[in-house]
Motif scaffolding. Structure first.
Motif, PDB file in Angstrom:
ATOM      1  N   ALA A   1       2.617   7.581  21.237  1.00  0.00           N
ATOM      2  CA  ALA A   1       1.220   7.984  21.437  1.00  0.00           C
ATOM      3  C   ALA A   1       1.118   9.513  21.413  1.00  0.00           C
ATOM      4  CB  ALA A   1       0.702   7.425  22.755  1.00  0.00           C
ATOM      5  N   SER A   2       1.332  10.086  20.233  1.00  0.00           N
ATOM      6  CA  SER A   2       1.290  11.549  20.083  1.00  0.00           C
ATOM      7  C   SER A   2      -0.143  12.065  20.191  1.00  0.00           C
ATOM      8  CB  SER A   2       1.847  11.943  18.703  1.00  0.00           C
ATOM      9  OG  SER A   2       1.353  13.215  18.307  1.00  0.00           O
ATOM     10  N   VAL A   3      -0.356  13.062  21.037  1.00  0.00           N
ATOM     11  CA  VAL A   3      -1.689  13.647  21.224  1.00  0.00           C
ATOM     12  C   VAL A   3      -2.143  14.311  19.929  1.00  0.00           C
ATOM     13  CG1 VAL A   3      -2.967  15.457  22.451  1.00  0.00           C
ATOM     14  CG2 VAL A   3      -1.405  13.946  23.710  1.00  0.00           C
ATOM     15  N   GLY A   4      -1.344  15.214  19.406  1.00  0.00           N
ATOM     16  CA  GLY A   4      -1.755  15.979  18.214  1.00  0.00           C
ATOM     17  C   GLY A   4      -1.931  15.104  16.995  1.00  0.00           C
ATOM     18  N   ALA A   5      -1.027  14.135  16.830  1.00  0.00           N
ATOM     19  CA  ALA A   5      -1.147  13.251  15.659  1.00  0.00           C
ATOM     20  C   ALA A   5      -2.426  12.418  15.773  1.00  0.00           C
ATOM     21  CB  ALA A   5       0.089  12.351  15.549  1.00  0.00           C
ATOM     22  N   THR A   6      -2.739  11.947  16.989  1.00  0.00           N
ATOM     23  CA  THR A   6      -3.987  11.204  17.185  1.00  0.00           C
ATOM     24  C   THR A   6      -5.179  12.069  16.788  1.00  0.00           C
ATOM     25  OG1 THR A   6      -3.039   9.924  19.014  1.00  0.00           O
ATOM     26  CG2 THR A   6      -5.446  10.037  18.900  1.00  0.00           C
ATOM     27  N   GLU A   7      -5.170  13.327  17.208  1.00  0.00           N
ATOM     28  CA  GLU A   7      -6.296  14.221  16.924  1.00  0.00           C
ATOM     29  C   GLU A   7      -6.433  14.488  15.435  1.00  0.00           C
ATOM     30  OE1 GLU A   7      -4.955  17.274  19.571  1.00  0.00           O
ATOM     31  OE2 GLU A   7      -6.060  16.447  21.285  1.00  0.00           O
ATOM     32  N   ASN A   8      -5.304  14.758  14.766  1.00  0.00           N
ATOM     33  CA  ASN A   8      -5.361  15.020  13.318  1.00  0.00           C
ATOM     34  C   ASN A   8      -5.858  13.797  12.554  1.00  0.00           C
ATOM     35  OD1 ASN A   8      -4.900  17.510  12.025  1.00  0.00           O
ATOM     36  ND2 ASN A   8      -2.726  17.486  12.588  1.00  0.00           N
ATOM     37  N   ILE A   9      -5.347  12.626  12.910  1.00  0.00           N
ATOM     38  CA  ILE A   9      -5.717  11.404  12.182  1.00  0.00           C
ATOM     39  C   ILE A   9      -7.178  11.039  12.442  1.00  0.00           C
ATOM     40  CG2 ILE A   9      -5.240   8.916  12.005  1.00  0.00           C
ATOM     41  CD1 ILE A   9      -2.268   9.723  12.815  1.00  0.00           C
ATOM     42  N   VAL A  10      -7.621  11.148  13.683  1.00  0.00           N
ATOM     43  CA  VAL A  10      -9.022  10.807  14.005  1.00  0.00           C
ATOM     44  C   VAL A  10      -9.968  11.756  13.272  1.00  0.00           C
ATOM     45  CG1 VAL A  10     -10.753  10.886  15.861  1.00  0.00           C
ATOM     46  CG2 VAL A  10      -8.587   9.697  16.231  1.00  0.00           C
ATOM     47  N   MET A  11      -9.666  13.054  13.293  1.00  0.00           N
ATOM     48  CA  MET A  11     -10.559  14.001  12.605  1.00  0.00           C
ATOM     49  C   MET A  11     -10.579  13.708  11.111  1.00  0.00           C
ATOM     50  SD  MET A  11     -10.272  17.685  14.556  1.00  0.00           S
ATOM     51  CE  MET A  11      -8.485  17.838  14.686  1.00  0.00           C
ATOM     52  N   ALA A  12      -9.413  13.424  10.538  1.00  0.00           N
ATOM     53  CA  ALA A  12      -9.367  13.153   9.095  1.00  0.00           C
ATOM     54  C   ALA A  12     -10.153  11.894   8.750  1.00  0.00           C
ATOM     55  CB  ALA A  12      -7.913  12.996   8.658  1.00  0.00           C
ATOM     56  N   ALA A  13     -10.047  10.885   9.618  1.00  0.00           N
ATOM     57  CA  ALA A  13     -10.661   9.575   9.320  1.00  0.00           C
ATOM     58  C   ALA A  13     -12.189   9.621   9.365  1.00  0.00           C
ATOM     59  CB  ALA A  13     -10.148   8.526  10.296  1.00  0.00           C
ATOM     60  N   THR A  14     -12.755  10.646  10.013  1.00  0.00           N
ATOM     61  CA  THR A  14     -14.223  10.666  10.136  1.00  0.00           C
ATOM     62  C   THR A  14     -14.904  10.771   8.768  1.00  0.00           C
ATOM     63  OG1 THR A  14     -14.232  13.090  10.376  1.00  0.00           O
ATOM     64  CG2 THR A  14     -14.220  11.778  12.422  1.00  0.00           C
ATOM     65  N   LEU A  15     -14.205  11.358   7.791  1.00  0.00           N
ATOM     66  CA  LEU A  15     -14.803  11.535   6.450  1.00  0.00           C
ATOM     67  C   LEU A  15     -14.091  10.691   5.391  1.00  0.00           C
ATOM     68  CD1 LEU A  15     -15.377  15.429   6.441  1.00  0.00           C
ATOM     69  CD2 LEU A  15     -17.064  13.622   6.898  1.00  0.00           C
ATOM     70  N   ALA A  16     -13.180   9.806   5.843  1.00  0.00           N
ATOM     71  CA  ALA A  16     -12.482   8.943   4.879  1.00  0.00           C
ATOM     72  C   ALA A  16     -13.429   7.833   4.430  1.00  0.00           C
ATOM     73  CB  ALA A  16     -11.245   8.325   5.542  1.00  0.00           C
ATOM     74  N   LYS A  17     -13.129   7.250   3.253  1.00  0.00           N
ATOM     75  CA  LYS A  17     -13.969   6.138   2.782  1.00  0.00           C
ATOM     76  C   LYS A  17     -13.491   4.855   3.482  1.00  0.00           C
ATOM     77  CE  LYS A  17     -14.991   8.036  -1.821  1.00  0.00           C
ATOM     78  NZ  LYS A  17     -14.192   9.271  -1.479  1.00  0.00           N
ATOM     79  N   GLY A  18     -14.383   4.199   4.230  1.00  0.00           N
ATOM     80  CA  GLY A  18     -13.980   2.944   4.854  1.00  0.00           C
ATOM     81  C   GLY A  18     -13.561   3.115   6.308  1.00  0.00           C
ATOM     82  N   THR A  19     -12.912   2.053   6.802  1.00  0.00           N
ATOM     83  CA  THR A  19     -12.614   1.966   8.231  1.00  0.00           C
ATOM     84  C   THR A  19     -11.154   2.303   8.513  1.00  0.00           C
ATOM     85  OG1 THR A  19     -14.239   0.188   8.346  1.00  0.00           O
ATOM     86  CG2 THR A  19     -12.713   0.388  10.211  1.00  0.00           C
ATOM     87  N   THR A  20     -10.931   3.078   9.565  1.00  0.00           N
ATOM     88  CA  THR A  20      -9.566   3.365  10.034  1.00  0.00           C
ATOM     89  C   THR A  20      -9.403   2.788  11.435  1.00  0.00           C
ATOM     90  OG1 THR A  20      -9.377   5.396   8.739  1.00  0.00           O
ATOM     91  CG2 THR A  20      -7.935   5.211  10.678  1.00  0.00           C
ATOM     92  N   VAL A  21      -8.281   2.068  11.634  1.00  0.00           N
ATOM     93  CA  VAL A  21      -7.957   1.567  12.975  1.00  0.00           C
ATOM     94  C   VAL A  21      -6.628   2.187  13.377  1.00  0.00           C
ATOM     95  CG1 VAL A  21      -7.479  -0.465  14.393  1.00  0.00           C
ATOM     96  CG2 VAL A  21      -9.170  -0.602  12.532  1.00  0.00           C
ATOM     97  N   LEU A  22      -6.661   3.026  14.414  1.00  0.00           N
ATOM     98  CA  LEU A  22      -5.459   3.742  14.849  1.00  0.00           C
ATOM     99  C   LEU A  22      -4.914   3.054  16.102  1.00  0.00           C
ATOM    100  CD1 LEU A  22      -3.537   6.195  14.595  1.00  0.00           C
ATOM    101  CD2 LEU A  22      -5.205   7.526  15.927  1.00  0.00           C
TER     102      LEU A  22
END
Ligand code: EPZ
Length: 426
Positions: free
Chosen positions: A164-185
């Protein structure tokens, strides 16, 4: 380099205002890269790490204005000129790597230096790389830089984090906000700073659910808009100052503090014999009668005991009655404060990731050296309760995460001063 001189042995009483969270602000600031509209952050802390992030964002062409004595940050990334995060900045502060996700999401490319190791550990980025690759990014490590691109943009995906990496969660969540479709982390970090980031992203138009749980779901959108967001209270500064009256005696109210930010930490303080009370304005802390009791601590991802309070807790345990075992499970080298505390008479045996502290009646002041951010403040806490004078050198580490320490502690009766050699604002 500046030093801080502390005369120990004074009881404390009064109020300490707690600032906005460094580790929330350092992920909220790069969120400006996700939109061409203005982002305003209020309750921002005045720290050198915030100035470093400001320098990095400006190097990308973003506008960052520090208003109201630095407590308000007005950011805009309307016209970016670069997607290169240079080693000279990133090596100073690992959190610089949090521009990777936003740059990829908005501009489909990024060139971010690997942060390199730091005092407390190797600090790899494999989880960031795996997560962003799951969203379709092509990331290559070359010449110490991550060269990342996402031709056609990022695509939503399911990704389970190994840790449960803090920084990796933050990078992935921010990136996913503009990705096409749904992301489940999955196995996402649950820290309050991530909850704060999601609240800000939602105010910017992102569609996100599940923050604070282990699973965060993000529905990508075409664009985000601006927002104004108040940075959450810094739970690590809060916990740090809660330990001051616990070590020195007296009673202090930490203004803005909320127990739910630090439940496992407060449970340990209670077990040690420290009175913790939530008030309408903050958290009131006093040491119950007599000597504190030794308690064991294991650092874990939130909601477990925070690794960022391990060094400070060790300072408390140095004079507790009994043996305290502190196990550091997050970083591989986070006991550098132990030999410095030993110079003050603490009895500490370190074996790998475990430190055994045998409480002594009282520490004695001595010249000591700060080695990293949280170690530096643990030395100041120990010095407040010690007999005689302590001189802490290399306090530039302190300025990264604690604003105006001398002013805040002096206001509650501590006797300390900063011997200036430049830098640091008190
Ligand atoms: C954040 O660092 C904080 N920094 C740290 O605070 C905090 O100690 C840490 O989270 C844990 O709570 C900021 O928020 C700016 P991680 P981060 O990714 O994101 C390993 C302070 O004192 N790991 O959760 O870097 C890593 O090596 C600082 O304010 C990988 O192996 O922490 C470490 O052992 C210090 N691969 C552990 O996970 C990766 O890709 C925790 O790292 C990422 C991390």
């Amino acid at each position: 380099m500046d030093q801080i001189v502390i005369e120990g042995g004074r009881e404390l009483s009064g109020e300490i205002p707690i600032a906005g969270a460094k580790n929330a602000c350092l992920t909220l600031m790069p969120a400006t890269l996700l939109t061409d509209q203005p982002l305003t952050l209020t309750n921002a802390p005045r720290l050198s790490d915030i100035r470093t992030m400001t320098e990095l964002l400006r190097s990308l062409g973003a506008e960052v204005a520090a208003l109201q004595d630095g407590q308000v940050l007005a950011l805009s990334s309307h016209d970016l000129t670069s997607h290169h995060a240079d080693y000279e900045i990133v090596r100073k502060m690992r959190a610089s790597n949090l521009v990777l996700g936003p740059l990829l999401a908005r501009f489909h490319r990024a060139e971010v230096s690997l942060p390199g190791g730091c005092a407390i550990g190797a600090r790899p980025m494999d989880l960031h790389i795996e997560g962003l690759s799951a969203l379709g990014a092509e990331i290559e490590l070359r010449d110490g830089y991550l060269h990342a691109k996402a031709p056609g943009g990022l695509k939503g995906a399911r990704f389970e984090m190994r840790f449960a990496s803090v920084g990796a969660t933050e990078n992935i969540v921010m990136a996913a906000t503009l990705a096409k479709g749904t992301t489940v982390l999955g196995n996402a970090a649950r820290e309050p700073e991530i909850v704060d980031l999601v609240r800000c992203l939602r105010a910017m138009g992102a569609q996100i659910e599940g923050e604070g749980t282990g699973t965060i779901t993000i529905e990508g959108v075409d664009a985000l808009h601006g927002a104004t967001h108040e940075v959450v209270t810094d739970r690590i500064e809060l916990g740090t100052y809660m330990l001051a009256p616990a070590i020195c005696g007296g009673e202090v109210e930490c203004l803005g503090g909320r127990v739910e930010l630090l439940e496992s930490f407060c449970e340990k303080l209670d077990a040690a014999g420290v009175q913790v009370e939530q008030t309408p304005h903050g958290i009131k802390v006093a040491r119950r009668n007599g000597r504190l009791s030794a308690v064991d601590v294991v650092t874990e991802p939130f909601p477990g005991f925070p690794t960022d309070l391990q060094a400070q807790m060790m300072a408390l345990m140095c004079t507790a009655d009994g043996v305290s075992v502190l196990e550091e499970r997050i970083f591989e080298n986070r006991f550098m404060h132990a030999p410095e505390l030993a110079r003050m008479g603490a009895q500490i045996e370190v074996h790998g990731g475990t430190a055994r502290v045998t409480g002594v009646e009282r520490l004695r002041g001595a010249p000591v050296m700060a080695t990293d951010l949280r170690a530096s403040v643990s030395l100041i806490l120990a010095a407040l309760g010690a007999e005689g004078e302590t001189v802490v050198s290399r306090v530039y580490h302190l300025d990264r995460g604690y604003e105006r320490v001398v002013r805040k502690l002096s206001a509650v009766g501590a006797k300390l001063s900063r011997v200036k050699d430049g830098g640091g604002d008190e």
